[in-house]
Design an enzyme around this catalytic site. Structure first.
Site, mmCIF file in Angstrom:
data_model
loop_
_atom_site.group_PDB
_atom_site.id
_atom_site.type_symbol
_atom_site.label_atom_id
_atom_site.label_comp_id
_atom_site.label_asym_id
_atom_site.label_seq_id
_atom_site.Cartn_x
_atom_site.Cartn_y
_atom_site.Cartn_z
ATOM 1 N N HIS A 81 0.824 -1.214 0.000
ATOM 2 C CA HIS A 81 0.000 0.000 0.000
ATOM 3 C C HIS A 81 0.859 1.266 0.000
ATOM 4 C CE1 HIS A 81 -0.028 -0.186 4.559
ATOM 5 N NE2 HIS A 81 -0.059 1.129 4.432
ATOM 6 N N ASP A 218 1.012 -7.735 2.128
ATOM 7 C CA ASP A 218 1.161 -6.288 1.908
ATOM 8 C C ASP A 218 2.651 -5.901 1.846
ATOM 9 O OD1 ASP A 218 0.818 -3.568 1.735
ATOM 10 O OD2 ASP A 218 -0.698 -3.439 3.311
ATOM 11 N N SER A 655 3.782 2.322 8.438
ATOM 12 C CA SER A 655 3.553 1.374 7.363
ATOM 13 C C SER A 655 4.824 1.173 6.567
ATOM 14 C CB SER A 655 2.479 1.906 6.410
ATOM 15 O OG SER A 655 1.221 1.673 6.936
HETATM 16 N N1 ARG Z 1 -4.803 0.466 7.522
HETATM 17 C C1 ARG Z 1 -3.511 0.725 6.956
HETATM 18 C C2 ARG Z 1 -2.856 1.913 7.645
HETATM 19 O O1 ARG Z 1 -3.443 2.943 7.830
HETATM 20 C C3 ARG Z 1 -3.563 1.004 5.486
HETATM 21 C C4 ARG Z 1 -3.901 -0.226 4.746
HETATM 22 C C5 ARG Z 1 -4.139 -0.025 3.289
HETATM 23 N N2 ARG Z 1 -4.909 -1.148 2.824
HETATM 24 C C6 ARG Z 1 -6.185 -1.072 2.496
HETATM 25 N N3 ARG Z 1 -6.819 -2.185 2.247
HETATM 26 N N4 ARG Z 1 -6.831 0.066 2.362
HETATM 27 O O2 ARG Z 1 -1.699 1.837 7.992
#
Ligand code: ARG
Length: 720
Positions: A81, A218, A655
């Site tokens: 991502h 991911d 991330s």
């Molecule tokens: N929840 C993750 C974060 O804010 C981002 C993940 C992106 N993936 C998704 N399926 N939208 O760190």
């Protein structure tokens, strides 16, 4: 700061606090030696304070995401991502790399990342508090304080950046009680090397986002390129892979339950020291109100950019971010409603006040700090609805691009050092890159619908809050006439030349007069509304300056109080390098339920429905059915570990951070937090706060058996 560190060390001996809480600045770690050791760190914690030696020298930032070098050839591992914008940039509806995935089998096949993609290698972090605020008189007005701080910042940055290839910034800690100058090498030629298929990299999509159990691959790889003499340089065919001094070795086994892990990365922002007035407003007004807006934003895009259309590809990144935020805020609203966060916050404030009452010296030092800050906060909240609506209206890409271009022409009339940050010479490459990203992220039909909706929202504001010059330029009256407005913008969209990249870039060199004489409808709008918007900006800065004075005072009181309680204190996240550590550990989301900290290939397959986002590639399904675990077999699980949970204290911005074991070996990437932990950005709960990681074992398994990325595996140093 020294005093704080000593306190931290003492308190460790006094009461073993929940070690997992805390996003520590690297220089704080030696004072946490005992806890790090107890948790399972094997290397000397002092090693973590040196940013240019192993392992910290391998840790990098992508600006917004974190990452690390995994090979001597500048191979960078991060989340899928985090490279998503670059995958999207290289995709169309016919040739959709988001869907298919991408693997370069040789350096030559690597693709240019999206304009603006960077790899930052932090080389130095120095306390510059004295230079920034040391000489500011207490009597300064808000706006003068704001400007003085900005000028001091700019001077330090400019000196720091006199060495070519570096990007510097000054970050405020504890709301401006301390400032640090951060010096980073800025690698500008970044290429996309590998991304698994979307059905692996984003398996579970937005349904599984923020959820456990999870089965998402991911991960993705970039490569950093520099000129032949090893210096950062713009993209060029002659550039060569960057050779980092340090890179991480990859442990192919992943982790075991209970094992020590740590994360070095760049968490974006947290609010662990906000006042009760802020907490209440944020959870009872801001999140619920703003969330409705985000919800509508998503709806409009989905309606006007049909699935499988080019427009949908263009809005893929925007949609992913919006969905992420919507769910994030939803969780926080839910947790707040269920819990007693506000009560505990209020209680903390009254204990602080009671303590001040009993300590004369402290009382004199801090007495009015909380009240003064809360008064400013309340004052500021009065404009929040207006600000939110103006902000949303300002999302329109054409009008905001025109406004930025005109501002540039105005700023260019000043000497570089006096220009607004964002418009200095040092910003021009980025400015241009922003203009270049435009067309791959924008579609006229979607943009018109969004603009109409957000201006309609804006037009519900009372007349005295509105931007008069905007209303008269666009013919927006007291009551919003949607049909008339639609007509106006249809004509504007049809007549503007700003949708053309060359034209946009040309405007970067035009004079103020060129703007004033232009007949382009969006340039005209920018010129007409400039003065009024600028006056608003000055008022904002006046308030920011007041916060820059009051927030540090409040934090100083808080720090003295923590000191009194023998609790070590860490600063709220601010996109600077932090280290957090903890252990692999499950949690109980509900009474009577316990979530184990691992998921497996079988669990992945069990979720597969064949329909997006649970449409795992056939090849992967077949391998799982055949129990083709190969070298990545985990005997305890009798499978391959896919994702795992740990107690590390992370937030957005972390991330893509590499997960390191006790020997500082790479054991995976953190990519998410569990749903119940989201409110942790405000209110940390050790029982619920978990990070979600993709295991190094699953990464290598996919690379070797599903995608045949042997070339990359060969490049890395694998430990078994
Ligand atoms: N929840 C993750 C974060 O804010 C981002 C993940 C992106 N993936 C998704 N399926 N939208 O760190």
């Amino acid at each position: 700061m020294k005093k704080l560190l000593i306190t931290a060390a003492l308190s460790v001996a006094a009461l073993p606090l929940a070690a997992d809480e805390g996003m520590w600045q690297p220089h704080q770690l030696p004072s946490l030696k005992k806890e790090l050791k107890a948790a399972g760190l094997k290397i000397n914690p002092n090693k973590l304070t040196n940013l240019t030696s192993f392992p910290m020298g391998a840790i990098v930032s992508l600006g917004g995401c974190s990452a690390a070098f995994l090979s001597p050839e500048g191979l960078v591992a991060t989340n899928h991502h985090c490279t998503y914008g670059s995958i999207q940039f290289n995709s169309t509806a016919e040739d959709n790399l988001i869907e298919k995935g991408f693997l370069a089998k040789s350096f030559k096949e690597e693709l240019k990342a999206a304009p603006g993609s960077r790899v930052y290698v932090t080389e130095a972090v120095n306390d510059v508090t004295a230079d920034i605020i040391g000489k500011l008189p207490a009597s300064l007005s808000g706006i003068d304080r704001y400007k003085a701080i900005e000028n001091n910042r700019k001077a330090l940055i400019s000196e720091c950046e006199s060495e070519e290839g570096y990007r510097c910034r000054v970050s405020a800690f504890h709301g401006g009680l301390e400032y640090f100058l951060i010096k980073q090498m800025e690698i500008k030629d970044v290429r996309l090397v590998y991304a698994p298929a979307g059905a692996i990299g984003k398996y579970g999509g937005d349904i599984d986002n923020w959820m456990w159990p999870r089965h998402t691959g991911d991960f993705s790889f970039y490569r950093a390129y520099v000129s032949k003499d090893g210096k950062p340089s713009e993209y060029s065919e002659d550039n060569v892979p960057y050779k980092p001094k340090h890179f991480l070795k990859v442990n192919a086994d992943g982790v075991k339950d209970g094992e020590f892990v740590m994360i070095a990365g760049y968490p974006g922002s947290t609010n662990r020291y906000r006042t009760s007035v802020e907490v209440q407003n944020q959870f009872e007004w801001y999140y619920p109100t703003f969330r409705t807006l985000v919800h509508d934003y998503i709806d409009i895009i989905e309606k006007n950019a049909p699935e499988d259309s080019d427009a949908r590809v263009k809005y893929a990144s925007t949609l992913a971010s919006l969905n992420n935020v919507e769910k994030n805020w939803g969780s926080m609203i839910e947790s707040y409603g269920k819990g007693d966060f506000l009560q505990r916050k209020t209680k903390l404030e009254s204990s602080l006040a009671n303590w001040l009452d009993t300590d004369r010296e402290m009382s004199e030092k801090h007495r009015d700090s909380i009240n003064a800050l809360n008064a400013l906060i309340e004052e500021n909240q009065k404009k929040q609805e207006t600000e939110m609506k103006l902000w949303a209206m300002g999302r329109d890409a054409l009008s905001s691009t025109a406004a930025r271009l005109y501002r540039l022409a105005l700023e260019k009339q000043k000497p570089d050092a006096e220009r607004e940050p964002g418009y200095q010479e040092r910003d021009m490459t980025r400015f241009e890159e922003g203009l270049k990203r435009f067309n791959r992220r924008w579609d006229a039909d979607v943009a018109k619908e969004l603009y109409k909706y957000f201006v309609g929202q804006y037009a519900t504001l009372p007349m005295d809050q509105r931007v008069k010059s905007f209303d008269s330029a666009m013919g927006v009256g007291e009551n919003f006439d949607e049909a008339a407005f639609a007509k106006t913008i249809n004509t504007m969209f049809a007549n503007t030349k700003l949708t053309d990249q060359e034209t946009r870039l040309n405007w970067m060199t035009k004079s103020v007069n060129d703007f004033k004489n232009s007949s382009d409808p969006f340039i005209k709008l920018a010129v007409a509304t400039y003065d009024e918007n600028y006056q608003r900006e000055l008022k904002e800065k006046q308030i920011s300056g007041q916060f820059q004075q009051l927030r540090p005072k409040y934090m100083a009181a808080m720090i003295d109080y923590y000191d009194h309680l023998n609790k070590p204190i860490y600063a709220d996240a601010n996109s600077t390098l932090r280290i957090t550590f903890g252990n692999v550990k499950g949690y109980s989301p509900n009474d009577g339920t316990f979530s184990v900290p691992f998921t497996t290939l079988e669990g992945l397959l069990a979720k597969n429905t064949g329909e997006e986002p649970f449409n795992s590639p056939e090849k992967q399904n077949k391998l799982i059915k055949e129990k083709m675990y190969g070298k990545y077999h985990d005997k305890d699980l009798d499978s391959v570990q896919v994702n795992y949970l740990t107690t590390v204290d992370i937030t957005g911005g972390n991330s893509g951070s590499s997960t390191l074991n006790g020997n500082a070996e790479f054991v995976g990437l953190v990519f998410d937090g569990n749903y119940e932990s989201i409110i942790g950005d405000w209110d940390y709960d050790p029982k619920l706060k978990r990070g979600i990681h993709v295991s190094s074992a699953y990464m290598l398994w996919v690379m070797e058996y599903v995608d045949g990325a042997d070339n990359l595996i060969d490049e890395m140093t694998i430990i078994r």
